[in-house]
Design a protein around this motif. Sequence first.
Motif, PDB file in Angstrom:
ATOM      1  N   LEU A 286       0.976  -1.351   0.022  1.00  0.00           N
ATOM      2  CA  LEU A 286      -0.126   0.125  -0.165  1.00  0.00           C
ATOM      3  C   LEU A 286       0.874   1.151   0.121  1.00  0.00           C
ATOM      4  CD1 LEU A 286      -2.801  -0.997   2.468  1.00  0.00           C
ATOM      5  CD2 LEU A 286      -3.261  -0.616   0.129  1.00  0.00           C
ATOM      6  N   ALA A 287       1.980   1.228   0.788  1.00  0.00           N
ATOM      7  CA  ALA A 287       2.894   2.320   0.868  1.00  0.00           C
ATOM      8  C   ALA A 287       3.469   2.641  -0.523  1.00  0.00           C
ATOM      9  CB  ALA A 287       3.876   2.227   1.868  1.00  0.00           C
ATOM     10  N   LEU A 288       3.699   1.602  -1.222  1.00  0.00           N
ATOM     11  CA  LEU A 288       4.506   1.925  -2.458  1.00  0.00           C
ATOM     12  C   LEU A 288       3.517   2.346  -3.582  1.00  0.00           C
ATOM     13  CD1 LEU A 288       6.527  -1.520  -2.894  1.00  0.00           C
ATOM     14  CD2 LEU A 288       7.368   0.784  -2.657  1.00  0.00           C
ATOM     15  N   LEU A 289       2.112   1.820  -3.123  1.00  0.00           N
ATOM     16  CA  LEU A 289       0.930   2.290  -4.067  1.00  0.00           C
ATOM     17  C   LEU A 289       0.807   3.652  -4.182  1.00  0.00           C
ATOM     18  CD1 LEU A 289      -0.892  -0.816  -4.802  1.00  0.00           C
ATOM     19  CD2 LEU A 289       0.394   0.129  -6.300  1.00  0.00           C
ATOM     20  N   ALA A 290       0.860   4.232  -2.699  1.00  0.00           N
ATOM     21  CA  ALA A 290       0.406   5.856  -2.417  1.00  0.00           C
ATOM     22  C   ALA A 290       1.383   6.652  -3.198  1.00  0.00           C
ATOM     23  CB  ALA A 290       0.739   5.810  -0.970  1.00  0.00           C
TER      24      ALA A 290
ATOM     25  N   ASP B  92     -10.523  -6.465  -0.805  1.00  0.00           N
ATOM     26  CA  ASP B  92     -10.896  -5.561   0.242  1.00  0.00           C
ATOM     27  C   ASP B  92     -11.122  -4.015   0.183  1.00  0.00           C
ATOM     28  OD1 ASP B  92     -10.634  -7.841   2.012  1.00  0.00           O
ATOM     29  OD2 ASP B  92      -8.395  -7.149   2.533  1.00  0.00           O
ATOM     30  N   GLY B  93     -10.998  -3.826  -1.102  1.00  0.00           N
ATOM     31  CA  GLY B  93     -11.229  -2.453  -1.691  1.00  0.00           C
ATOM     32  C   GLY B  93     -10.321  -1.385  -1.403  1.00  0.00           C
ATOM     33  N   LEU B  94      -9.166  -1.894  -1.169  1.00  0.00           N
ATOM     34  CA  LEU B  94      -8.002  -1.109  -0.885  1.00  0.00           C
ATOM     35  C   LEU B  94      -7.149  -0.788  -1.970  1.00  0.00           C
ATOM     36  CD1 LEU B  94      -6.728  -2.890   2.767  1.00  0.00           C
ATOM     37  CD2 LEU B  94      -8.392  -0.973   2.126  1.00  0.00           C
ATOM     38  N   VAL B  95      -7.310  -1.490  -3.102  1.00  0.00           N
ATOM     39  CA  VAL B  95      -6.505  -0.899  -4.349  1.00  0.00           C
ATOM     40  C   VAL B  95      -7.876  -1.406  -5.489  1.00  0.00           C
ATOM     41  CG1 VAL B  95      -4.228  -1.540  -3.627  1.00  0.00           C
ATOM     42  CG2 VAL B  95      -5.488  -3.457  -4.740  1.00  0.00           C
TER      43      VAL B  95
ATOM     44  N   ARG C  61      -1.445  -5.886 -19.293  1.00  0.00           N
ATOM     45  CA  ARG C  61      -0.776  -5.629 -17.922  1.00  0.00           C
ATOM     46  C   ARG C  61      -1.699  -4.912 -16.904  1.00  0.00           C
ATOM     47  NH1 ARG C  61       3.947  -1.430 -18.051  1.00  0.00           N
ATOM     48  NH2 ARG C  61       5.190  -3.156 -18.641  1.00  0.00           N
ATOM     49  N   VAL C  62      -1.783  -5.681 -15.743  1.00  0.00           N
ATOM     50  CA  VAL C  62      -2.808  -5.088 -14.616  1.00  0.00           C
ATOM     51  C   VAL C  62      -2.150  -4.022 -13.836  1.00  0.00           C
ATOM     52  CG1 VAL C  62      -4.273  -5.750 -12.833  1.00  0.00           C
ATOM     53  CG2 VAL C  62      -3.812  -7.540 -14.800  1.00  0.00           C
ATOM     54  N   VAL C  63      -2.626  -2.834 -13.750  1.00  0.00           N
ATOM     55  CA  VAL C  63      -1.997  -1.906 -12.865  1.00  0.00           C
ATOM     56  C   VAL C  63      -2.921  -1.532 -11.748  1.00  0.00           C
ATOM     57  CG1 VAL C  63      -1.575   0.592 -12.946  1.00  0.00           C
ATOM     58  CG2 VAL C  63      -1.186  -0.747 -15.056  1.00  0.00           C
ATOM     59  N   TYR C  64      -2.400  -1.566 -10.830  1.00  0.00           N
ATOM     60  CA  TYR C  64      -3.096  -1.186  -9.526  1.00  0.00           C
ATOM     61  C   TYR C  64      -2.923   0.188  -8.908  1.00  0.00           C
ATOM     62  CZ  TYR C  64      -2.733  -6.350  -9.347  1.00  0.00           C
ATOM     63  OH  TYR C  64      -2.813  -7.707  -9.765  1.00  0.00           O
ATOM     64  N   GLU C  65      -4.003   0.662  -8.338  1.00  0.00           N
ATOM     65  CA  GLU C  65      -4.042   1.957  -7.617  1.00  0.00           C
ATOM     66  C   GLU C  65      -4.666   1.865  -6.490  1.00  0.00           C
ATOM     67  OE1 GLU C  65      -5.251   6.339  -9.183  1.00  0.00           O
ATOM     68  OE2 GLU C  65      -5.739   4.650 -10.496  1.00  0.00           O
ATOM     69  N   ILE C  66      -4.098   2.729  -5.397  1.00  0.00           N
ATOM     70  CA  ILE C  66      -4.529   2.804  -4.195  1.00  0.00           C
ATOM     71  C   ILE C  66      -5.828   3.443  -4.251  1.00  0.00           C
ATOM     72  CG2 ILE C  66      -3.164   4.929  -3.341  1.00  0.00           C
ATOM     73  CD1 ILE C  66      -2.705   3.564  -0.748  1.00  0.00           C
ATOM     74  N   THR C  67      -6.770   3.054  -3.048  1.00  0.00           N
ATOM     75  CA  THR C  67      -8.176   3.744  -3.138  1.00  0.00           C
ATOM     76  C   THR C  67      -8.154   4.657  -1.846  1.00  0.00           C
ATOM     77  OG1 THR C  67      -9.028   2.045  -1.727  1.00  0.00           O
ATOM     78  CG2 THR C  67      -9.341   1.805  -4.246  1.00  0.00           C
ATOM     79  N   ALA C  68      -8.984   5.398  -1.580  1.00  0.00           N
ATOM     80  CA  ALA C  68      -9.285   6.314  -0.424  1.00  0.00           C
ATOM     81  C   ALA C  68      -9.124   5.286   0.839  1.00  0.00           C
ATOM     82  CB  ALA C  68     -10.350   7.099  -0.421  1.00  0.00           C
ATOM     83  N   ALA C  69      -9.906   4.304   0.666  1.00  0.00           N
ATOM     84  CA  ALA C  69      -9.992   3.144   1.858  1.00  0.00           C
ATOM     85  C   ALA C  69      -8.594   2.735   2.024  1.00  0.00           C
ATOM     86  CB  ALA C  69     -10.700   2.191   1.368  1.00  0.00           C
ATOM     87  N   GLY C  70      -7.909   2.334   1.019  1.00  0.00           N
ATOM     88  CA  GLY C  70      -6.398   1.978   1.139  1.00  0.00           C
ATOM     89  C   GLY C  70      -5.457   3.084   1.607  1.00  0.00           C
TER      90      GLY C  70
ATOM     91  N   LEU D 157      -3.602   2.743   5.230  1.00  0.00           N
ATOM     92  CA  LEU D 157      -2.205   2.960   5.487  1.00  0.00           C
ATOM     93  C   LEU D 157      -1.883   3.804   6.401  1.00  0.00           C
ATOM     94  CD1 LEU D 157       0.881   2.579   4.263  1.00  0.00           C
ATOM     95  CD2 LEU D 157       0.297   4.213   2.628  1.00  0.00           C
ATOM     96  N   ASP D 158      -2.811   4.987   6.901  1.00  0.00           N
ATOM     97  CA  ASP D 158      -2.358   5.615   7.623  1.00  0.00           C
ATOM     98  C   ASP D 158      -2.516   5.209   8.927  1.00  0.00           C
ATOM     99  OD1 ASP D 158      -3.893   8.668   5.790  1.00  0.00           O
ATOM    100  OD2 ASP D 158      -1.919   8.120   5.801  1.00  0.00           O
ATOM    101  N   ARG D 159      -3.471   4.469   9.305  1.00  0.00           N
ATOM    102  CA  ARG D 159      -3.836   3.612  10.489  1.00  0.00           C
ATOM    103  C   ARG D 159      -2.878   2.793  10.724  1.00  0.00           C
ATOM    104  NH1 ARG D 159      -4.311  -0.968  12.438  1.00  0.00           N
ATOM    105  NH2 ARG D 159      -4.161  -1.861  10.344  1.00  0.00           N
ATOM    106  N   TRP D 160      -2.230   2.074   9.946  1.00  0.00           N
ATOM    107  CA  TRP D 160      -1.223   1.179   9.912  1.00  0.00           C
ATOM    108  C   TRP D 160       0.112   2.056  10.406  1.00  0.00           C
ATOM    109  CZ3 TRP D 160       3.379   0.513   6.787  1.00  0.00           C
ATOM    110  CH2 TRP D 160       4.105  -0.666   7.360  1.00  0.00           C
ATOM    111  N   LEU D 161       0.526   3.046   9.976  1.00  0.00           N
ATOM    112  CA  LEU D 161       1.603   3.930  10.284  1.00  0.00           C
ATOM    113  C   LEU D 161       1.414   4.676  11.755  1.00  0.00           C
ATOM    114  CD1 LEU D 161       2.264   5.732   6.664  1.00  0.00           C
ATOM    115  CD2 LEU D 161       3.884   4.274   7.610  1.00  0.00           C
TER     116      LEU D 161
END
Length: 200
Positions: A8-12, A51-54, A67-76, A80-84
């Motif tokens: 998630l941090a990388l996708l941020a 889980d709707g995080l990406v 190619r499948v490209v992933y992007e972080i969502t607002a929930a993600g 990430l902020d909660r974990w940090l």
Amino acid sequence: MAIQHAVLALLARGPSYGYELKGAFEAAVGPQWGPLNIGHLYQILDRLSRDGLVVAERQAQPVKPDRVVYEITAAGRTELDRWLTETSPRSGGFRDDFFLKVTAAARSGEPATVRTVLGNQRGHLLRELRNLDGLRRRAYDPVVRLLLSAASRHVEADLAFVDDAESALLTDETVLAGLAAGRPPAATPETDAGPARAAG
């Protein structure tokens, strides 16, 4: 799950795809972690997507397979902020949740995020150290006291790492800016001398 949050941090930092994320993770955490299994990474990405995080988007390529490209969502970002801001239990070796948290915070380029992560962990470790000291004073068995003393020394070492991280990341404001931009840190005499000392 620490690796899930590291992804998630990388996708941020922006959208990415599997092998690019694998390379970014391995570059971010260094060689002591070891290679990240690509199959495991795709399992993590699938779970994050469920889980709707990406969100995943399939992009056609002219020659290669889609190619499948992933992007972080607002929930993600919220997760990430909660974990940090959450403290980390200590684990063995260098495969440590807190190490990944410091890595993610540092590469965010935000001094406030780094201060929050380090400050929260320092407070957690100081509370743990006070608790261990109290238990050691009340212990009658010398082996139990020895074990509690060893545990205290581990906590003291973790506190020293928090101090080292603060010094390395927050003393010079260009360090975080360089990490956020993906620029390698400038070599210092200390880092240049490291392998020679180890070999000697």
